[in-house]
Design an enzyme around this catalytic site. Structure first.
Site, PDB file in Angstrom:
ATOM      1  N   ASN A  83      -5.023   2.980  -3.252  1.00 41.83           N
ATOM      2  CA  ASN A  83      -6.039   2.648  -4.340  1.00 41.83           C
ATOM      3  C   ASN A  83      -5.754   2.188  -5.467  1.00 41.83           C
ATOM      4  O   ASN A  83      -6.859   1.852  -6.153  1.00 41.83           O
ATOM      5  CB  ASN A  83      -5.540   4.386  -5.181  1.00 41.83           C
ATOM      6  CG  ASN A  83      -4.072   4.532  -5.978  1.00 41.83           C
ATOM      7  OD1 ASN A  83      -3.391   4.285  -5.287  1.00 41.83           O
ATOM      8  ND2 ASN A  83      -4.231   5.412  -7.157  1.00 41.83           N
ATOM      9  N   LYS A 126       4.581  -3.599   3.611  1.00 43.10           N
ATOM     10  CA  LYS A 126       3.722  -3.114   4.303  1.00 43.10           C
ATOM     11  C   LYS A 126       2.212  -3.270   3.753  1.00 43.10           C
ATOM     12  O   LYS A 126       2.240  -2.170   2.376  1.00 43.10           O
ATOM     13  CB  LYS A 126       4.171  -1.940   4.531  1.00 43.10           C
ATOM     14  CG  LYS A 126       3.438  -1.197   6.027  1.00 43.10           C
ATOM     15  CD  LYS A 126       3.913   0.215   5.938  1.00 43.10           C
ATOM     16  CE  LYS A 126       2.933   0.940   6.650  1.00 43.10           C
ATOM     17  NZ  LYS A 126       1.570   0.483   6.434  1.00 43.10           N
ATOM     18  N   ALA A 127       1.213  -3.602   4.521  1.00 45.36           N
ATOM     19  CA  ALA A 127      -0.172  -3.796   4.419  1.00 45.36           C
ATOM     20  C   ALA A 127      -0.583  -2.244   3.913  1.00 45.36           C
ATOM     21  O   ALA A 127      -0.851  -1.684   4.972  1.00 45.36           O
ATOM     22  CB  ALA A 127      -1.294  -5.017   5.142  1.00 45.36           C
ATOM     23  N   HIS A 128      -1.659  -1.757   3.262  1.00 44.63           N
ATOM     24  CA  HIS A 128      -2.178  -0.568   3.790  1.00 44.63           C
ATOM     25  C   HIS A 128      -2.594  -0.416   4.547  1.00 44.63           C
ATOM     26  O   HIS A 128      -4.268  -1.202   4.538  1.00 44.63           O
ATOM     27  CB  HIS A 128      -2.143   0.060   2.201  1.00 44.63           C
ATOM     28  CG  HIS A 128      -2.936   1.118   1.886  1.00 44.63           C
ATOM     29  ND1 HIS A 128      -4.081   2.142   3.251  1.00 44.63           N
ATOM     30  CD2 HIS A 128      -2.578   2.956   1.593  1.00 44.63           C
ATOM     31  CE1 HIS A 128      -3.716   3.526   3.079  1.00 44.63           C
ATOM     32  NE2 HIS A 128      -2.567   3.870   2.188  1.00 44.63           N
ATOM     33  N   GLY A 141       1.815   6.682  -3.158  1.00 50.50           N
ATOM     34  CA  GLY A 141       0.880   7.346  -2.413  1.00 50.50           C
ATOM     35  C   GLY A 141       1.358   8.305  -2.641  1.00 50.50           C
ATOM     36  O   GLY A 141       1.272   8.628  -3.436  1.00 50.50           O
ATOM     37  N   SER A 142       1.421   9.864  -1.281  1.00 49.71           N
ATOM     38  CA  SER A 142       1.447  10.881  -1.309  1.00 49.71           C
ATOM     39  C   SER A 142       2.856  11.218  -1.654  1.00 49.71           C
ATOM     40  O   SER A 142       4.045  10.792  -1.354  1.00 49.71           O
ATOM     41  CB  SER A 142       0.753  11.455  -0.027  1.00 49.71           C
ATOM     42  OG  SER A 142       1.522  11.527   1.001  1.00 49.71           O
ATOM     43  N   GLU A 184       6.135   5.766  -6.422  1.00 47.05           N
ATOM     44  CA  GLU A 184       4.988   6.964  -7.819  1.00 47.05           C
ATOM     45  C   GLU A 184       4.556   7.572  -6.863  1.00 47.05           C
ATOM     46  O   GLU A 184       3.728   7.597  -5.549  1.00 47.05           O
ATOM     47  CB  GLU A 184       3.985   5.208  -7.712  1.00 47.05           C
ATOM     48  CG  GLU A 184       3.799   6.443  -9.069  1.00 47.05           C
ATOM     49  CD  GLU A 184       2.013   5.412  -9.351  1.00 47.05           C
ATOM     50  OE1 GLU A 184       2.870   4.507 -10.320  1.00 47.05           O
ATOM     51  OE2 GLU A 184       1.512   5.970  -9.953  1.00 47.05           O
ATOM     52  N   CYS A 195      -3.579   8.085 -10.538  1.00 49.05           N
ATOM     53  CA  CYS A 195      -2.107   8.711 -10.185  1.00 49.05           C
ATOM     54  C   CYS A 195      -2.061   9.551 -12.413  1.00 49.05           C
ATOM     55  O   CYS A 195      -1.994   9.953 -11.772  1.00 49.05           O
ATOM     56  CB  CYS A 195      -1.479   7.657 -10.066  1.00 49.05           C
ATOM     57  SG  CYS A 195      -1.207   5.524 -11.077  1.00 49.05           S
ATOM     58  N   GLU A 205      -0.962  18.863  -7.641  1.00 47.21           N
ATOM     59  CA  GLU A 205      -1.993  17.186  -7.462  1.00 47.21           C
ATOM     60  C   GLU A 205      -3.526  17.842  -6.567  1.00 47.21           C
ATOM     61  O   GLU A 205      -2.797  17.612  -4.781  1.00 47.21           O
ATOM     62  CB  GLU A 205      -1.101  15.934  -7.032  1.00 47.21           C
ATOM     63  CG  GLU A 205      -2.811  14.628  -6.886  1.00 47.21           C
ATOM     64  CD  GLU A 205      -1.435  13.259  -7.181  1.00 47.21           C
ATOM     65  OE1 GLU A 205      -1.426  12.097  -7.760  1.00 47.21           O
ATOM     66  OE2 GLU A 205      -1.343  13.261  -6.036  1.00 47.21           O
TER      67      GLU A 205
HETATM   68  P1  NAP Z   1      -0.065   7.542   2.029  1.00 52.54           P
HETATM   69  O1  NAP Z   1      -0.196   8.876   2.875  1.00 52.54           O
HETATM   70  O2  NAP Z   1       1.615   8.057   1.288  1.00 52.54           O
HETATM   71  O3  NAP Z   1       0.463   6.311   2.451  1.00 52.54           O
HETATM   72  C1  NAP Z   1       0.550   5.413   1.738  1.00 52.54           C
HETATM   73  C2  NAP Z   1       1.608   4.099   2.362  1.00 52.54           C
HETATM   74  O4  NAP Z   1       3.020   4.760   2.890  1.00 52.54           O
HETATM   75  C3  NAP Z   1       0.472   3.956   3.909  1.00 52.54           C
HETATM   76  O5  NAP Z   1       1.258   2.787   4.211  1.00 52.54           O
HETATM   77  C4  NAP Z   1       1.447   4.774   4.759  1.00 52.54           C
HETATM   78  O6  NAP Z   1       1.523   4.438   6.804  1.00 52.54           O
HETATM   79  C5  NAP Z   1       2.968   5.020   3.955  1.00 52.54           C
HETATM   80  N1  NAP Z   1       3.640   6.197   4.406  1.00 52.54           N
HETATM   81  C6  NAP Z   1       3.234   7.469   4.571  1.00 52.54           C
HETATM   82  N2  NAP Z   1       4.316   8.848   4.230  1.00 52.54           N
HETATM   83  C7  NAP Z   1       5.237   8.530   5.382  1.00 52.54           C
HETATM   84  C8  NAP Z   1       6.629   8.381   6.216  1.00 52.54           C
HETATM   85  N3  NAP Z   1       6.508   9.749   6.308  1.00 52.54           N
HETATM   86  N4  NAP Z   1       6.864   7.489   7.240  1.00 52.54           N
HETATM   87  C9  NAP Z   1       6.956   5.935   7.241  1.00 52.54           C
HETATM   88  N5  NAP Z   1       5.383   5.454   6.154  1.00 52.54           N
HETATM   89  C10 NAP Z   1       4.630   6.410   5.365  1.00 52.54           C
HETATM   90  O7  NAP Z   1      -1.269   7.449   1.228  1.00 52.54           O
HETATM   91  P2  NAP Z   1      -2.487   7.032   1.328  1.00 52.54           P
HETATM   92  O8  NAP Z   1      -3.235   6.948   2.530  1.00 52.54           O
HETATM   93  O9  NAP Z   1      -2.465   6.086   0.118  1.00 52.54           O
HETATM   94  O10 NAP Z   1      -2.852   8.458   0.421  1.00 52.54           O
HETATM   95  C11 NAP Z   1      -3.204   9.366   1.307  1.00 52.54           C
HETATM   96  C12 NAP Z   1      -3.211  10.857  -0.228  1.00 52.54           C
HETATM   97  O11 NAP Z   1      -1.693  10.105  -0.552  1.00 52.54           O
HETATM   98  C13 NAP Z   1      -4.118  10.718  -1.138  1.00 52.54           C
HETATM   99  O12 NAP Z   1      -4.662  11.958  -0.879  1.00 52.54           O
HETATM  100  C14 NAP Z   1      -3.247  11.264  -2.232  1.00 52.54           C
HETATM  101  O13 NAP Z   1      -3.183  12.764  -2.255  1.00 52.54           O
HETATM  102  C15 NAP Z   1      -1.900  10.710  -1.999  1.00 52.54           C
HETATM  103  N6  NAP Z   1      -1.818   9.493  -3.261  1.00 52.54           N
HETATM  104  C16 NAP Z   1      -1.375   9.230  -4.434  1.00 52.54           C
HETATM  105  C17 NAP Z   1      -1.441   8.492  -5.203  1.00 52.54           C
HETATM  106  C18 NAP Z   1      -0.639   8.361  -6.759  1.00 52.54           C
HETATM  107  O14 NAP Z   1      -0.486   7.851  -7.138  1.00 52.54           O
HETATM  108  N7  NAP Z   1      -0.219  10.099  -6.970  1.00 52.54           N
HETATM  109  C19 NAP Z   1      -2.056   7.209  -4.808  1.00 52.54           C
HETATM  110  C20 NAP Z   1      -2.046   7.022  -4.182  1.00 52.54           C
HETATM  111  C21 NAP Z   1      -2.327   7.926  -3.463  1.00 52.54           C
HETATM  112  P3  NAP Z   1       0.505   4.384   7.398  1.00 52.54           P
HETATM  113  O15 NAP Z   1       0.078   3.775   6.458  1.00 52.54           O
HETATM  114  O16 NAP Z   1       1.200   3.967   8.575  1.00 52.54           O
HETATM  115  O17 NAP Z   1      -0.166   5.870   7.935  1.00 52.54           O
END
Ligand code: NAP
Length: 493
Positions: free
Chosen positions: A126, A151-153, A208-209, A232, A269, A360
């Site tokens: 985001n 690690k690039a998104h 992230g999540s 976060e 966030c 959330e």
């Molecule tokens: P994400 O799924 O948490 O992924 C963020 C990063 O973490 C990605 O690089 C992902 O890798 C890595 N990752 C996630 N789970 C992992 C695991 N089990 N082991 C290793 N690496 C892992 O977040 P997102 O793709 O940015 O968005 C998905 C959801 O996250 C959103 O729908 C939202 O609910 C939440 N989010 C929340 C916030 C906040 O500030 N609260 C901000 C952004 C997103 P890969 O790229 O290889 O999948």
């Protein structure tokens, strides 16, 4: 553009290079680190429109937002540069010897903060610039003296690649050790997991999540040498409406919150995902204005398909819960990968019974909790999880009658806001962006502002050291200077 996932051998070599770089980078002066951080800002700016176009194309965010985020990114690089140049961030503590103290002599002890070693940073979906490759985690770790492996998104890999090139140019121009910054791609969890497990990784920065943050935290805790993960993750940023103030300004407050909920398609966030008020005429007028604002907002394209799918799934699940009523939704249908703005309401009694309603829903959604009276409202507040922010709509007179609500909120959130919306995080030395779980994994730290670098340092005490062998910051001649400069303002050029 397709980028291949980093192989285990590439990850191992990145960490080994980072470790070698650390051995020299940790001793580089604040002045030289400042030159490096300023050069990063300059090189990012030199990318010009190419960077803006790439970020717009990959994230669907509008140009003005990307330009703003770029300014925030270069701004924090320069802020950290000024901070390390000035030097008092090391928190030098000088306790000199008293050799003739009785019954035992007192030794000379001096303490300061030192960098912890290579830091792995996960780019955030985001914030393609401000919380990704040269984002706050990277800039603060480099300022602290730690090499960074990003690690690039995968959702904005080309944007990340461009910024990485700019940072590498800054490395060369300022003569920094080569392994001080490295950039890897990975569209599978494997890459992130391997990076976190590597024995030379000393800390992790993540946005992230909740599931992702928890998984990485678990991996880091299970290592032979556990390491900190500053994640976060999840915050619904409650907004509490006190009735007397609301009744005077219900319409304006509704409009203001509708704008905050839908800003950036709700992908912040700090998005206000929960609104708590007391059922009265003021709340009815507030909901009317809020719903009108939501109805008139066109659905926007979300950052990536996964985020859009998650939003629809979570929204649907929330709306299916007992006692939920839709109060207003965008009159325009949502297209592919778009997030439809929507507000719903529920009674306080249903909310308190159903923990899933406090989770959330990342996107342009907010839930209004209708309380019977102030004690009902206080009991909802007391039940909340940890949050990045909590806001109160209330004037001084009303606030002074409800110190108990403020006291409860201090326990719940990292930043309390009076008569404002939570979106919009000022990058300032006084900012706190972090809060109790599940908003972050460690509420003692912030990921925004100067103190963000404290996540990547540890204190070391030097006892009985001759002046010549002390780190420069603790030598007699410099310690006094650092102490005197303590009140200088950071963040200026
Ligand atoms: P994400 O799924 O948490 O992924 C963020 C990063 O973490 C990605 O690089 C992902 O890798 C890595 N990752 C996630 N789970 C992992 C695991 N089990 N082991 C290793 N690496 C892992 O977040 P997102 O793709 O940015 O968005 C998905 C959801 O996250 C959103 O729908 C939202 O609910 C939440 N989010 C929340 C916030 C906040 O500030 N609260 C901000 C952004 C997103 P890969 O790229 O290889 O999948």
């Amino acid at each position: 553009m397709k980028y291949s996932d980093a192989t285990p051998a590439e990850i191992d070599s990145a960490l080994k290079e980072a470790h070698v770089a650390f051995l020299s980078y940790k001793n580089i002066s604040g002045k030289r680190k400042a030159e490096f951080l300023k050069a990063i800002a300059d090189e990012i700016e030199a990318l010009g429109q190419e960077l803006v176009n790439a970020a717009m194309q990959e994230t669907s965010l509008p140009e003005a937002r990307i330009i703003n985020e770029r300014g925030r990114t270069t701004g924090h690089c320069r802020m950290f540069a000024n901070c390390v140049d000035e030097g008092s961030w090391v928190e030098a503590r000088i306790d000199t010897a008293i050799p003739d103290r009785t019954p035992a002599p007192k030794p000379d002890i001096r303490k300061m903060l030192v960098p912890i070693g290579p830091v792995v940073v996960f780019g955030a979906a985001n914030f393609p610039l401000a919380y990704s490759t040269a984002g706050g985690d990277t800039a603060s770790a480099l300022a602290a003296g730690c090499p960074v492996i990003v690690k690039a998104h995968p959702a904005h890999a080309t944007t990340s690649e461009l910024v990485a090139k700019a940072i590498k140019k800054a490395v060369d121009k300022t003569g920094m050790p080569k392994g001080v910054f490295q950039h890897l791609h990975g569209a599978s969890f494997e890459v992130g997991q391997t990076l976190v497990k590597h024995p030379l990784t000393k800390a992790v920065g993540f946005t992230g999540s909740l599931a992702g943050g928890k998984a990485l935290f678990a991996t880091a805790s299970q290592r032979h040498e556990p390491i900190p993960v500053f994640a976060e993750m999840s915050s619904i940023n409650p907004v509490i409406l006190l009735p007397e103030t609301l009744s005077r300004d219900a319409e304006k407050t509704g409009e203001k919150l509708a704008a905050s909920i839908t800003l950036g398609v709700g992908q912040f966030c700090t998005n206000p995902g929960l609104i708590i008020g007391i059922e009265d005429d003021g709340l009815v007028r507030f909901i009317k204005a809020l719903s009108a604002g939501i109805k008139n907002t066109i659905p926007g394209t979300m950052l990536h398909q996964g985020i859009a799918d998650n939003y629809s799934k979570r929204l649907e699940a929330s709306l299916a819960q007992k006692g939920i009523s839709v109060e207003g939704e965008s009159i325009s249908p949502a297209g592919a990968a778009q997030g439809k703005p929507l507000v719903a309401s529920v009674s306080a009694s249903e909310f308190k019974k159903n923990p899933s309603l406090a989770e959330e829903v990342f996107g342009p959604f907010s839930l209004v909790v209708k309380c019977k009276d102030l004690s009902d409202l206080h009991s909802v507040v007391s039940q909340l999880h940890g949050q990045l922010t909590a806001s109160l709509i209330a004037d001084d007179a009303e606030l002074s009658k409800h110190q108990n609500i403020i006291n409860s909120l201090i326990e719940k959130a990292g930043r309390l806001i009076i008569n404002g919306v939570p979106t919009g995080v000022e990058v300032s030395p006084a900012m706190q962006h972090g809060g109790p779980y599940p908003s972050t994994t460690d509420s003692r730290f912030t990921s925004v502002g100067i103190d963000a670098l404290k996540r990547f340092v540890r204190p070391v005490a030097f006892q009985g050291f001759p002046n010549s062998l002390l780190p420069n910051e603790l030598k007699d001649e410099n310690a006094l200077k650092i102490w005197r400069m303590k009140n200088n303002e950071w963040g200026k050029d």
